[in-house]
Write an enzyme that holds these catalytic residues in place. Structure first.
Site, short mmCIF file in Angstrom:
data_model
loop_
_atom_site.label_atom_id
_atom_site.label_comp_id
_atom_site.label_asym_id
_atom_site.label_seq_id
_atom_site.Cartn_x
_atom_site.Cartn_y
_atom_site.Cartn_z
N MET A 210 0.85 -1.20 0.00
CA MET A 210 0.00 0.00 0.00
C MET A 210 0.88 1.24 0.00
O MET A 210 1.86 1.32 0.74
CB MET A 210 -0.90 0.04 1.24
CG MET A 210 -1.79 1.28 1.19
SD MET A 210 -2.67 1.63 2.69
CE MET A 210 -3.85 0.32 2.71
N TRP A 223 -6.45 5.45 4.57
CA TRP A 223 -7.54 4.84 5.34
C TRP A 223 -8.60 4.26 4.42
O TRP A 223 -9.05 3.12 4.60
CB TRP A 223 -8.16 5.91 6.25
CG TRP A 223 -9.31 5.43 7.06
CD1 TRP A 223 -10.64 5.56 6.76
CD2 TRP A 223 -9.24 4.68 8.28
NE1 TRP A 223 -11.41 4.96 7.72
CE2 TRP A 223 -10.58 4.41 8.68
CE3 TRP A 223 -8.20 4.22 9.08
CZ2 TRP A 223 -10.89 3.71 9.84
CZ3 TRP A 223 -8.51 3.51 10.24
CH2 TRP A 223 -9.83 3.26 10.60
N TYR A 258 -3.23 0.85 10.83
CA TYR A 258 -3.75 -0.52 10.96
C TYR A 258 -4.31 -0.76 12.37
O TYR A 258 -5.33 -1.43 12.53
CB TYR A 258 -2.66 -1.55 10.62
CG TYR A 258 -2.15 -1.40 9.20
CD1 TYR A 258 -3.04 -1.25 8.14
CD2 TYR A 258 -0.79 -1.41 8.91
CE1 TYR A 258 -2.58 -1.10 6.83
CE2 TYR A 258 -0.32 -1.26 7.60
CZ TYR A 258 -1.23 -1.11 6.58
OH TYR A 258 -0.79 -0.95 5.30
#
Ligand SMILES: CC(=O)SCCNC(=O)CCNC(=O)[C@H](O)C(C)(C)COP(=O)(O)OP(=O)(O)OC[C@H]1O[C@@H](n2cnc3c(N)ncnc32)[C@H](O)[C@@H]1OP(=O)(O)O
Length: 312
Positions: A210, A223, A258
């Site tokens: 990511m 997010w 996370y």
């Protein structure tokens, strides 16, 4: 040189030979990059670079508003080395139809599965992110790009067992741009043959690679890429309700994200991993609800569903 590169880069040892062949595709300037010596007193040996690259995210390891036919997966499915089963065709359809959108006060975000024509821009975004995270000089980005592209071609052949999502952002100036990317694998077929440590279960969904464009960070895009990944995993109707990811101990930004999203640490690399020139990583996990009906997974908040025209 060719044989050594093939050793560390690819996730599937059986692809060793094919990469040896692929390395002949290196253009003269790639060879120059491979033998490049940076200005620091200690030359970064290409093998060290490749080693770091291999272990960075998951090696085991962006966008144009105009383009591409929406029928591309079904009409021209990626080569998976065999016939697609009915179930795999259904999954390709889910990937093709997948959309996630979010309206911020400062702009809009759209997330969908990367098309083949978007691979080069996505490779560019990822290579810059890898160079940043490995503290490599910008001049290594081209070499990283070559390696990342080989990796992405290999991963794309595993559709629909894995997919790369890309997010497009339109800010107040009305310009759309590739903002971020994330890779999701859904099952054992999409998993990496040699995943990083601590090892996640191969048959569980896994999120990796990511990144959000540096200038667009801290606006909520990361997010929502994560929310989109989880939504897609739920739509793909996995038997396992757990999703796994790795996060390096030094990376506080993703770690906070996370943790905030409900992931918890399952296992952490031993300090001995430092002897292998890798950073210590956490293996993190979150339990996702399993839905009988994929449409039930459409759980985005109402503001997520302010979907208008989706750029293609
Ligand atoms: C599984 C993997 O792929 S691990 C690899 C993760 N990728 C990277 O580390 C690449 C470089 N980093 C990035 O691309 C970005 O910083 C990302 C993807 C980690 C986060 O993307 P962003 O769009 O900046 O995150 P976003 O704005 O959505 O923030 C979400 C939450 O993450 C955390 N966070 C994000 N950036 C930071 C930061 N600089 N410092 C501390 N916490 C942060 C916060 O908890 C934040 O929530 P909050 O805004 O309510 O405080």
């Amino acid at each position: 040189m060719a044989a050594t590169i093939s050793f560390s880069l690819f996730s599937d040892p059986q692809k060793h030979q094919s990469l040896c062949f692929n390395t002949h595709l290196l253009k003269p300037h790639h060879h120059k990059l491979l033998s490049f010596t940076p200005t620091s007193s200690k030359p970064a040996h290409p093998l060290l670079l490749l080693h770091k690259f291999h272990h960075y995210y998951n090696f085991t390891p962006p966008f144009s508003s105009s383009h591409s036919s929406s029928e591309s997966y079904l009409n021209d499915p990626p080569r998976t080395g065999g016939f697609l089963t009915t179930q795999e065709l259904e999954k390709l359809q889910i990937l093709q139809n997948f959309r996630y959108a979010h309206e911020f006060e400062h702009g809009s975000l759209w997330v969908r599965v990367m098309e083949e024509e978007e691979m080069d821009v996505t490779v560019g975004l990822l290579s810059e992110s890898f160079a940043e995270s490995m503290s490599l000089p910008f001049r290594y980005v081209n070499l990283l790009g070559f390696l990342v592209k080989q990796y992405m071609i290999e991963r794309r052949a595993l559709l629909p067992n894995t997919a790369t999502l890309i997010g497009f952002y339109r800010g107040e100036d009305g310009e759309e741009e590739l903002a971020g990317t994330v890779e999701v694998s859904f099952n054992k077929k999409g998993s990496n043959a040699s995943p990083p440590s601590p090892t996640p279960p191969k048959d569980s969904p896994y999120i990796c690679n990511m990144t959000v464009k540096k200038q667009l960070r801290r606006r909520g895009i990361g997010w929502h890429l994560l929310q989109a990944s989880e939504k897609l995993i739920s739509q793909m109707r996995n038997t396992s309700g757990e999703v796994y990811l790795h996060c390096r101990m030094i990376d506080t930004a993703p770690f906070n994200m996370y943790t905030k999203a409900g992931y918890s640490i399952i296992k952490t690399d031993s300090i001995l991993i430092l002897l292998t020139l890798q950073r210590r990583k956490h293996l993190m996990c979150k339990k996702l609800p399993v839905y009988d009906n994929p449409s039930e997974s459409d759980i985005s908040s109402s503001e997520d569903n302010h979907v208008h025209e989706f750029p293609r």
